[in-house]
Design a protein around this motif. Structure first.
Motif, PDB file in Angstrom:
ATOM      1  N   SER A 643       0.855  -1.179   0.000  1.00 40.40           N
ATOM      2  CA  SER A 643       0.000   0.000   0.000  1.00 40.40           C
ATOM      3  C   SER A 643       0.887   1.223   0.000  1.00 40.40           C
ATOM      4  O   SER A 643       2.093   1.134   0.233  1.00 40.40           O
ATOM      5  N   PRO A 644       0.318   2.391  -0.246  1.00 38.91           N
ATOM      6  CA  PRO A 644       1.137   3.604  -0.188  1.00 38.91           C
ATOM      7  C   PRO A 644       1.808   3.818   1.161  1.00 38.91           C
ATOM      8  O   PRO A 644       2.774   4.561   1.257  1.00 38.91           O
ATOM      9  N   MET A 645       1.306   3.165   2.223  1.00 39.08           N
ATOM     10  CA  MET A 645       1.887   3.328   3.552  1.00 39.08           C
ATOM     11  C   MET A 645       2.945   2.272   3.844  1.00 39.08           C
ATOM     12  O   MET A 645       3.397   2.155   4.963  1.00 39.08           O
ATOM     13  N   THR A 646       3.348   1.479   2.843  1.00 40.89           N
ATOM     14  CA  THR A 646       4.340   0.440   3.053  1.00 40.89           C
ATOM     15  C   THR A 646       5.621   1.028   3.641  1.00 40.89           C
ATOM     16  O   THR A 646       6.105   2.053   3.190  1.00 40.89           O
ATOM     17  N   SER A 647       6.164   0.347   4.631  1.00 42.22           N
ATOM     18  CA  SER A 647       7.385   0.818   5.286  1.00 42.22           C
ATOM     19  C   SER A 647       8.557   0.725   4.322  1.00 42.22           C
ATOM     20  O   SER A 647       8.673  -0.230   3.550  1.00 42.22           O
ATOM     21  N   ARG A 648       9.447   1.730   4.378  1.00 41.80           N
ATOM     22  CA  ARG A 648      10.586   1.777   3.471  1.00 41.80           C
ATOM     23  C   ARG A 648      11.860   2.020   4.262  1.00 41.80           C
ATOM     24  O   ARG A 648      11.860   2.682   5.302  1.00 41.80           O
ATOM     25  N   VAL A 649      12.963   1.513   3.739  1.00 42.70           N
ATOM     26  CA  VAL A 649      14.285   1.730   4.316  1.00 42.70           C
ATOM     27  C   VAL A 649      15.227   2.089   3.174  1.00 42.70           C
ATOM     28  O   VAL A 649      15.141   1.519   2.086  1.00 42.70           O
ATOM     29  N   GLY A 650      16.144   3.011   3.412  1.00 39.88           N
ATOM     30  CA  GLY A 650      17.146   3.359   2.421  1.00 39.88           C
ATOM     31  C   GLY A 650      16.864   4.683   1.743  1.00 39.88           C
ATOM     32  O   GLY A 650      15.949   5.421   2.114  1.00 39.88           O
ATOM     33  N   LEU A 651      17.670   4.977   0.738  1.00 41.71           N
ATOM     34  CA  LEU A 651      17.578   6.227  -0.012  1.00 41.71           C
ATOM     35  C   LEU A 651      17.239   5.920  -1.465  1.00 41.71           C
ATOM     36  O   LEU A 651      17.744   4.952  -2.031  1.00 41.71           O
ATOM     37  N   MET A 652      16.425   6.766  -2.074  1.00 38.30           N
ATOM     38  CA  MET A 652      16.028   6.554  -3.464  1.00 38.30           C
ATOM     39  C   MET A 652      16.996   7.213  -4.437  1.00 38.30           C
ATOM     40  O   MET A 652      16.694   7.368  -5.616  1.00 38.30           O
ATOM     41  N   HIS A 653      18.148   7.630  -3.940  1.00 40.92           N
ATOM     42  CA  HIS A 653      19.192   8.202  -4.781  1.00 40.92           C
ATOM     43  C   HIS A 653      20.528   7.915  -4.106  1.00 40.92           C
ATOM     44  O   HIS A 653      20.585   7.583  -2.925  1.00 40.92           O
ATOM     45  N   VAL A 654      21.589   8.020  -4.835  1.00 38.18           N
ATOM     46  CA  VAL A 654      22.891   7.812  -4.237  1.00 38.18           C
ATOM     47  C   VAL A 654      23.253   9.032  -3.390  1.00 38.18           C
ATOM     48  O   VAL A 654      23.036  10.176  -3.802  1.00 38.18           O
TER      49      VAL A 654
END
Length: 800
Positions: A643-654
């Motif tokens: 879902s749009p609320m899915t937990s995320r880890v990390g960076l979407m860019h370097v």
């Protein structure tokens, strides 16, 4: 013209409310007015912590003092332990803008009146980290007047004699660490026997007297320092010792060797001054059984000589070379230099010395010494040295040697000598092994270009002369082209099979869930690095060319959405084009997307430069069209809908800290600060984007961003992949041939060394190899400060 502090000083107005006898509140708070952190200092807490902070539940061993200013006046305050986590994550740092600061007042334990304490604060995140630099750009911070009398130089809320270095416990910090010998102490210990300093006694005689039971030591010791240990800080919250330091010196006099231990304040007076090779005259010492003998490490008993600041007060004299008597028969300074060519034939654990030209200096990182919440975190960095004897550089994982003035100024192109290093050997498979060197407790570093460093005592010996002969023939320009500073670096290489990797974990945690990894990443301290293994599926991948990782665009480069139901959240306010995406099962060539509003349409060059992999089998990942007839074998890997609320880890860019940089000799001091750890003093502070003023190194040609979904719980991981490639001297591929398929590239961490690597476009064209492929992903996590956690894919092993 600025108004006087008495008229507009926010600090003065706020704190005067606490000082005023008419005030009934024990606390006072600023509001929207900004305050600026211009210094931040750390120290260990003491047994009175519970009295000073009765409401604190912090388990941290550290306390912090800060200097705050509003631009008109400044004041030094203690920080409540409740904000320690902001400091350890580098969310609150020197240069931060803070608001809604709540102060309280407490009586100074020294009886000098009242001091101030910050109970709570809010870090202004809209100031982008450089708000204080901009606000105080026209102000000489050192000349800002203190609101009250200038405070003492010691910690405010603990009886400790000195501050600690901000990010480790091994380096000395502060002006109280002397760099010149103290004056000769007087003899004021009437209860102790005064040692006769006119005669000398040998170490062998001293040992015989001690083992025979005699405690009458008449005579001074004349010894040469053979080795010097790093500082050992043993302060604990339940210890009252104000200066809990010790350091060891391995000494010899021709008759025997022994360990001399400097205790407590003697470390402040002498640690920086005493160096290997010096000859000392020691009086008023104590003798006891050595630690190694007490713990059963030695078969024969040995003695240990303790030097203390009292009971008795030790006397230390450095004897000039002109006064050293040849009758003393002092030993020469020992050395065990080996060259890079000889390393491969040395056994595991071999102790040696090396010399070389530095061609790579890694960014400082930190690692936990042992597992657990109370474990100590040590700082290290990678070095690569060349000595002309091997086509492979000498790899050194260098931890602190308690030489911050030297280690902070190790730059590429410098000549470095490292002594008493230990060889570590790692096996990738039966035929492939790698080795590197790392510290022992007695490691010392000598480096050119320091200026005030002690004279390197090994300069006349044969290995040094041979190295200097080679150095005269080196082409400096070609060496400079290879010089690299900072960036992500991982060594030694991991195995290429899942079985070998799991066997080599050596007691480390096995596979964890995405949620567990997210929690562990949130616990990481600033620049702390950890390795995790997670079962994942790759759902999307984008390739970004070097030009898109330049100084102006790569920091906020977004990626295409995984699916309409799982949009990525933008991290930066600046608009950038969306990379082209491609379905896995489509045989058509990549085609341009419609550009979003107010953004330019992608050009043909953009298509060639950015490639994106899109998983067409969203039914399996998102659960939009789940099939009730799934095999039982697949149930263990099924995942809940995203879902749009899915937990995320990390960076979407370097991140800017991830990229290695070209070494800039003209700005080497600035570059070292930009690559280094967060500073704790305003006059050393640089803009946070200063690192981008240095070009990425030639070894960096581009990178992949991978979006992964944890099989256990659906947590999304945004990961950078920097594949090793033939000819890349920084990220070198393993000497193992493979077919350059996605599976092989991910399990080997890069391309085959014996074949031309596929272009990013060709690799994307075979992306259907990754469809629903279950992988064990080995991820390197590093907390870069604030909310930034770098995730780099080291290996991805397919699950059969």
């Amino acid at each position: 013209m600025a108004a006087s502090p008495s008229e507009c000083c926010t600090l003065k107005k706020t704190l005067n409310r606490l000082i005023s006898k008419t005030s009934s509140s024990p606390r006072a708070r600023t509001h929207s007015e900004p305050l600026y952190v211009i210094s931040l200092e750390r120290y260990g807490r003491d047994p009175d912590f519970g009295i000073r902070f009765p409401d604190s539940i912090s388990m941290s061993e550290s306390l912090f003092d800060a200097t705050l200013t509003d631009g008109d006046c400044k004041i030094r305050v203690s920080l409540d332990p409740g904000v320690n986590r902001l400091v350890s994550r580098n969310k609150l740092h020197c240069g931060s803008v803070i608001r809604n600061v709540e102060f309280s007042r407490w009586e100074d334990s020294d009886g000098d009146g009242s001091a101030f304490h910050v109970c709570s604060l809010e870090v202004d995140r809209l100031s982008d980290g450089d708000g204080a630099l901009r606000a105080l750009s026209s102000v000489n911070v050192r000349s800002i007047p203190w609101m009250r009398a200038e405070p003492s130089s010691g910690p405010l809320r603990a009886r400790r004699s000195s501050y600690l270095q901000l990010w480790n416990n091994q380096d000395f910090y502060g002006e109280m660490w002397r760099d010149t010998p103290p004056s000769e102490p007087g003899s004021d210990d009437s209860e102790d026997e005064i040692i006769d300093t006119r005669s000398t006694v040998s170490l062998a005689e001293l040992r015989r007297h001690f083992l025979s039971g005699s405690r009458q030591y008449r005579g001074a010791l004349c010894v040469r320092i053979l080795h010097k240990s790093r500082l050992m800080y043993y302060g604990k919250a339940d210890q009252k010792c104000e200066c809990p330091y010790k350091a060891e010196l391995q000494v010899g006099d021709g008759s025997s060797n022994a360990c001399v231990v400097l205790w407590n304040t003697l470390c402040l007076d002498w640690y920086r001054i005493l160096q290997p090779g010096q000859v000392l005259k020691l009086c008023r010492y104590r003798v006891k059984e050595s630690y190694s003998s007490r713990t059963g490490q030695d078969s024969d008993p040995h003695i240990e000589i303790s030097l203390n600041s009292r009971n008795p007060t030790a006397q230390i004299t450095i004897i000039p070379k002109s006064q050293i008597s040849p009758d003393w028969a002092l030993p020469d300074l020992p050395h065990m230099f080996i060259c890079g060519q000889e390393l491969h034939n040395c056994p595991q654990g071999h102790i040696c010395d090396v010399i070389g030209v530095v061609i790579f200096v890694g960014r400082p990182e930190r690692v936990r010494k042992k597992e657990g919440q109370m474990s100590e975190i040590e700082e290290y960095r990678w070095l690569q040295l060349e000595d002309g004897t091997s086509d492979k550089p000498i790899m050194i994982k260098l931890f602190s040697t308690s030489q911050p003035d030297i280690q902070s100024r190790i730059y590429p192109m410098a000549l470095v000598v490292c002594t008493r290093l230990k060889l570590i050997k790692c096996t990738v498979d039966r035929a492939t092994s790698f080795e590197y060197l790392t510290n022992t407790s007695l490691t010392q570093v000598y480096c050119t270009g320091i200026g005030s460093h002690p004279v390197m005592p090994y300069r006349g010996i044969r290995p040094i002369r041979q190295f200097l002969q080679w150095l005269k023939q080196v082409d400096e320009s070609s060496m400079l082209e290879k010089a690299v500073f900072g960036g992500y670096f991982s060594y030694p290489p991991l195995p290429v099979s899942l079985n070998s990797f799991m066997e080599n974990r050596q007691g480390k945690a096995g596979l964890i869930s995405g949620g567990e990894m997210k929690l562990e990443c949130e616990r990481l301290n600033y620049r702390e690095r950890r390795q995790f293994a997670v079962q994942c599926i790759i759902t999307a991948a984008c390739y970004h060319h070097r030009e898109d990782s330049g100084r102006t665009q790569y920091s906020d480069l977004p990626s295409a959405p995984i699916s309409p139901r799982v949009p990525r959240q933008r991290e930066g306010p600046e608009p950038h084009r969306t990379p082209v995406k491609r379905k896995l099962f489509s045989s058509a060539t990549p085609r341009k997307r419609l550009a979003p509003p107010f953004q330019p349409t992608a050009t043909e060059d953009d298509v060639e430069r950015d490639f994106c992999l899109f998983d067409g089998a969203m039914e399996f990942l998102v659960g939009e069209h789940d099939d009730d007839s799934n095999d039982d074998d697949d149930e263990d890997f099924s995942t809940p809908p995203t879902s749009p609320m899915t937990s995320r880890v990390g960076l979407m860019h370097v991140a800017i800290e991830t990229l290695p940089r070209v070494f800039c000799y003209e700005r080497q001091h600035v570059q070292a600060v930009a690559v280094g750890m967060q500073v704790n003093s305003f006059h050393k502070l640089l803009p946070q984007r200063e690192l981008e003023s240095f070009s990425p190194a030639s070894c960096f040609t581009g990178y992949f961003t991978l979006t992964m979904r944890a099989l256990s719980d659906g947590v999304m991981l945004d990961v950078v992949f920097l594949p090793a490639a033939p000819g890349n001297l920084h990220w070198m591929p393993l000497p193992l041939s493979h077919d350059n398929s996605w599976e092989s590239v991910l399990s080997h961490g890069g391309f085959s060394p014996h074949a031309l690597p596929p272009s990013p476009a060709d690799l994307i064209a075979t992306a259907n190899q990754l469809t629903n492929q279950r992988l064990v992903c080995v991820l390197e996590a590093c907390a870069l400060g604030g909310e930034k956690v770098e995730l780099v894919l080291n290996r991805a092993f397919p699950l059969r």
